[in-house]
Design an enzyme around this catalytic site. Structure first.
Site, mmCIF file in Angstrom:
data_model
loop_
_atom_site.group_PDB
_atom_site.id
_atom_site.type_symbol
_atom_site.label_atom_id
_atom_site.label_comp_id
_atom_site.label_asym_id
_atom_site.label_seq_id
_atom_site.Cartn_x
_atom_site.Cartn_y
_atom_site.Cartn_z
ATOM 1 N N SER A 138 -10.100 3.871 -1.966
ATOM 2 C CA SER A 138 -8.718 4.291 -2.187
ATOM 3 C C SER A 138 -7.771 3.379 -1.417
ATOM 4 C CB SER A 138 -8.532 5.741 -1.724
ATOM 5 O OG SER A 138 -9.409 6.599 -2.415
ATOM 6 N N GLY A 139 -6.523 3.336 -1.871
ATOM 7 C CA GLY A 139 -5.528 2.518 -1.198
ATOM 8 C C GLY A 139 -5.169 1.275 -1.982
ATOM 9 N N THR A 179 -5.589 -2.029 -1.511
ATOM 10 C CA THR A 179 -6.589 -3.072 -1.752
ATOM 11 C C THR A 179 -7.622 -2.607 -2.766
ATOM 12 O OG1 THR A 179 -6.263 -3.830 0.528
ATOM 13 C CG2 THR A 179 -8.177 -4.684 -0.648
ATOM 14 N N GLY A 213 -10.926 -0.223 1.459
ATOM 15 C CA GLY A 213 -10.053 -0.868 2.425
ATOM 16 C C GLY A 213 -10.103 -0.136 3.754
ATOM 17 N N GLY A 256 -4.496 7.185 3.271
ATOM 18 C CA GLY A 256 -4.141 7.760 1.971
ATOM 19 C C GLY A 256 -4.611 9.184 1.787
ATOM 20 N N GLU A 286 -14.215 9.145 0.901
ATOM 21 C CA GLU A 286 -14.513 7.738 1.196
ATOM 22 C C GLU A 286 -15.773 7.617 2.049
ATOM 23 O OE1 GLU A 286 -9.922 5.979 1.191
ATOM 24 O OE2 GLU A 286 -10.872 6.576 3.065
#
Length: 233
Positions: free
Chosen positions: A31-32, A34, A88, A103, A109
């Site tokens: 997530s995010g 990048t 990321g 995030g 994650e």
């Protein structure tokens, strides 16, 4: 919206990471910002090549983007092992210990990282820090007993605020929990110790520290990519 000065760096990292993907893989999508570029780079390869892959996403945002770009996604309850996860980070120290979860997707994650055969973190040069903590430490907490959980955090010196969304209400994670952003202390020279202390508090679902066997690719505005590995077994 302010232009991202590292967008070209993120795109370059994403393209190089996407080149690692081969047919038959189950790919974990982080997530995010990048990770968004990585998802786009995977979609570009799918459009041009006969690539047979599936993916699992760590957040609803990543799921929606991947789905809209035609990336095949599997049921996120039934995977046991992931071939490659690309994500990321918010901060990375010289030992490649990191803070993630800016995030709000740290719980998912970390499940993907735990399940993956290869863990790759993409980061622009601004994410490299001498000591973790400058931008805060996200902690996912249960709504049940929220005030008592926060009181337990404050009692051992971890002070912060519940994260708010753009409408002024409490930010809710994809798992229905809150994010408590710790701002004091603001340095973590020994994050392993803080992680153990925080996880002893009932009601804390997950903590934003990642201390694991990972590869980190740092991208620089001069075009260089520096590839490092923790070496942790």
């Amino acid at each position: 919206m302010k232009e991202d000065p590292y967008l070209d760096v993120k795109k370059r990292l994403a393209r190089e990471a996407a080149a690692l993907v081969t047919s038959g893989m189950l790919v974990g999508l982080g997530s995010g910002s990048t990770s968004r570029e990585f998802i786009k780079a995977i979609a570009e390869r799918l459009a041009k090549e006969n690539l047979d892959i599936c993916a699992v996403a760590s957040s609803q945002e990543s799921y929606s983007l991947a789905s809209s770009l035609g990336i095949p996604l599997i049921d996120d309850e039934n995977f046991t092992s992931v071939d490659l996860v690309v994500d990321g980070a918010d901060e990375i120290d010289p030992q490649l210990r990191m803070i993630k979860g800016g995030g709000g997707a740290i719980f998912r994650e970390k499940i993907l990282l735990q399940s993956s055969q290869r863990r790759l973190i993409l980061a622009d040069e601004s994410k490299s820090v001498k000591v973790l903590g400058k931008f805060g430490l996200p902690v996912e907490i249960s709504p049940y007993g929220r005030s008592s959980i926060i009181a337990a955090l404050e009692a051992i010196g971890y002070l912060g605020n519940l994260r708010k969304n753009s409408r002024g209400g409490f930010f809710i994670t994809n798992n229905g929990n809150y994010i408590y952003d710790i701002h004091t202390p603001n340095i973590y020279p020994h994050p392993e110790e803080d992680l153990l202390k925080l996880l002893q508090i009932h009601g804390i679902i997950e903590v934003g520290f990642v201390i694991a066997n990972v590869e980190v690719w740092f991208g620089y505005t001069n075009g260089q990519i520096c590839k490092e590995n923790t070496g942790i077994v």
